[in-house]
Design a protein around this motif. Structure first.
Motif, mmCIF file in Angstrom:
data_model
loop_
_atom_site.group_PDB
_atom_site.id
_atom_site.type_symbol
_atom_site.label_atom_id
_atom_site.label_comp_id
_atom_site.label_asym_id
_atom_site.label_seq_id
_atom_site.Cartn_x
_atom_site.Cartn_y
_atom_site.Cartn_z
ATOM 1 N N VAL A 234 -4.037 -37.491 -4.571
ATOM 2 C CA VAL A 234 -4.975 -36.465 -3.477
ATOM 3 C C VAL A 234 -4.475 -34.996 -4.156
ATOM 4 C CG1 VAL A 234 -5.302 -35.448 -1.452
ATOM 5 C CG2 VAL A 234 -5.570 -37.953 -1.818
ATOM 6 N N ALA A 235 -3.164 -34.862 -4.105
ATOM 7 C CA ALA A 235 -2.547 -33.462 -4.362
ATOM 8 C C ALA A 235 -2.970 -32.951 -5.847
ATOM 9 C CB ALA A 235 -1.162 -33.613 -3.962
ATOM 10 N N ALA A 236 -3.013 -34.164 -6.543
ATOM 11 C CA ALA A 236 -3.598 -33.565 -8.100
ATOM 12 C C ALA A 236 -5.015 -33.611 -7.999
ATOM 13 C CB ALA A 236 -3.014 -34.823 -8.989
ATOM 14 N N GLY A 237 -5.783 -33.821 -7.060
ATOM 15 C CA GLY A 237 -7.116 -33.718 -7.284
ATOM 16 C C GLY A 237 -7.990 -34.832 -7.783
ATOM 17 N N ASP A 238 -7.339 -36.060 -7.703
ATOM 18 C CA ASP A 238 -8.124 -36.848 -8.409
ATOM 19 C C ASP A 238 -8.821 -38.060 -7.402
ATOM 20 O OD1 ASP A 238 -7.110 -36.426 -11.125
ATOM 21 O OD2 ASP A 238 -5.043 -37.295 -10.601
ATOM 22 N N VAL A 239 -8.331 -38.105 -6.134
ATOM 23 C CA VAL A 239 -8.789 -39.040 -5.265
ATOM 24 C C VAL A 239 -8.995 -38.290 -3.996
ATOM 25 C CG1 VAL A 239 -7.950 -41.069 -6.696
ATOM 26 C CG2 VAL A 239 -6.820 -40.205 -4.665
ATOM 27 N N GLU A 240 -9.653 -38.943 -3.025
ATOM 28 C CA GLU A 240 -9.510 -38.620 -1.718
ATOM 29 C C GLU A 240 -9.076 -39.998 -1.018
ATOM 30 O OE1 GLU A 240 -13.367 -35.663 -1.141
ATOM 31 O OE2 GLU A 240 -13.677 -37.841 -1.174
ATOM 32 N N ILE A 241 -8.618 -39.624 0.280
ATOM 33 C CA ILE A 241 -8.206 -40.919 1.126
ATOM 34 C C ILE A 241 -9.214 -40.488 2.434
ATOM 35 C CG2 ILE A 241 -6.442 -41.197 3.087
ATOM 36 C CD1 ILE A 241 -4.335 -40.895 0.729
ATOM 37 N N THR A 242 -9.686 -41.623 2.961
ATOM 38 C CA THR A 242 -10.844 -41.612 3.738
ATOM 39 C C THR A 242 -10.324 -42.564 5.024
ATOM 40 O OG1 THR A 242 -12.049 -43.373 2.912
ATOM 41 C CG2 THR A 242 -12.644 -41.185 2.090
ATOM 42 N N GLN A 243 -10.946 -42.174 6.079
ATOM 43 C CA GLN A 243 -10.996 -42.830 7.387
ATOM 44 C C GLN A 243 -11.995 -42.901 8.006
ATOM 45 O OE1 GLN A 243 -7.375 -41.613 9.457
ATOM 46 N NE2 GLN A 243 -6.440 -43.578 9.032
ATOM 47 N N GLY A 244 -13.079 -43.775 8.043
ATOM 48 C CA GLY A 244 -14.166 -43.749 8.788
ATOM 49 C C GLY A 244 -15.215 -43.094 7.811
ATOM 50 N N GLY A 245 -14.989 -42.986 6.528
ATOM 51 C CA GLY A 245 -15.768 -42.517 5.600
ATOM 52 C C GLY A 245 -15.714 -41.050 5.197
ATOM 53 N N ARG A 246 -14.857 -40.456 5.964
ATOM 54 C CA ARG A 246 -14.515 -39.179 5.839
ATOM 55 C C ARG A 246 -13.145 -38.899 5.257
ATOM 56 N NH1 ARG A 246 -16.640 -39.360 11.062
ATOM 57 N NH2 ARG A 246 -14.441 -38.978 11.831
ATOM 58 N N ILE B 123 -12.702 -41.998 -5.446
ATOM 59 C CA ILE B 123 -12.562 -40.922 -6.523
ATOM 60 C C ILE B 123 -12.894 -39.578 -5.529
ATOM 61 C CG2 ILE B 123 -13.893 -40.136 -8.597
ATOM 62 C CD1 ILE B 123 -11.889 -42.120 -9.096
ATOM 63 N N ARG B 124 -12.335 -38.746 -6.040
ATOM 64 C CA ARG B 124 -12.842 -37.310 -5.303
ATOM 65 C C ARG B 124 -14.042 -37.018 -5.589
ATOM 66 N NH1 ARG B 124 -12.256 -31.586 -6.059
ATOM 67 N NH2 ARG B 124 -11.824 -30.714 -4.256
ATOM 68 N N GLY C 196 -16.318 -48.311 -9.872
ATOM 69 C CA GLY C 196 -17.269 -47.387 -9.908
ATOM 70 C C GLY C 196 -17.277 -46.210 -9.073
ATOM 71 N N PRO C 197 -18.056 -44.992 -9.133
ATOM 72 C CA PRO C 197 -17.732 -43.994 -8.484
ATOM 73 C C PRO C 197 -18.334 -44.088 -6.865
ATOM 74 C CG PRO C 197 -19.943 -43.771 -9.708
ATOM 75 C CD PRO C 197 -19.153 -45.271 -9.983
ATOM 76 N N THR C 198 -18.896 -44.996 -6.401
ATOM 77 C CA THR C 198 -19.319 -44.999 -5.026
ATOM 78 C C THR C 198 -18.457 -45.753 -4.371
ATOM 79 O OG1 THR C 198 -21.040 -46.526 -5.505
ATOM 80 C CG2 THR C 198 -21.675 -44.258 -5.721
ATOM 81 N N THR C 199 -17.144 -46.612 -4.775
ATOM 82 C CA THR C 199 -16.738 -47.342 -3.981
ATOM 83 C C THR C 199 -15.284 -47.027 -3.545
ATOM 84 O OG1 THR C 199 -15.901 -48.370 -6.050
ATOM 85 C CG2 THR C 199 -17.728 -49.452 -5.233
ATOM 86 N N SER C 200 -14.763 -47.656 -2.757
ATOM 87 C CA SER C 200 -13.289 -47.337 -2.546
ATOM 88 C C SER C 200 -12.378 -48.319 -2.493
ATOM 89 C CB SER C 200 -13.334 -46.804 -0.888
ATOM 90 O OG SER C 200 -13.636 -47.521 -0.141
ATOM 91 N N ILE C 201 -11.208 -48.236 -2.309
ATOM 92 C CA ILE C 201 -10.199 -49.363 -2.464
ATOM 93 C C ILE C 201 -9.163 -49.317 -1.396
ATOM 94 C CG2 ILE C 201 -10.403 -49.858 -4.656
ATOM 95 C CD1 ILE C 201 -7.644 -48.566 -5.037
#
Length: 92
Positions: free
Chosen positions: A61-73, A88-89, A24-29
């Protein structure tokens, strides 16, 4: 890079996107989720795929599909050190 490495890279990218879509759109892996999904053994050999999984996330990330986060940012994948999450970006 060998053909086998290229195939593994593409499988990791697909695994990241598929896992995120399922959750889902609000989760991360974690990159380890993708490494485990791609690894075909039942031991801890998936650990060797951790760095390739982080690189696959960086390409997404470079393709604009996802974001990498640390501490939620969101963080720049080239500067991220230590544990990361992939999501998801989100529009900014």
């Amino acid at each position: 890079m060998t053909d086998s490495e290229r195939r593994t890279d593409r499988r990791l990218e697909r695994a990241i996107l598929e896992l995120l879509e399922r959750r889902g759109p609000t989760t991360s892996i974690c990159p380890s989720d993708a490494a485990r999904a791609v690894y075909e053994g039942d031991d801890d050999g998936w650990r060797a795929l951790m760095e390739p999984a982080r690189r696959a996330a960086g390409r997404l990330v470079a393709a604009g599909d996802v974001e990498i986060t640390q501490g939620g940012r969101p963080v720049d994948p080239t500067e991220a050190r230590g544990p990361i999450r992939i999501r998801i970006r989100r529009p900014h």
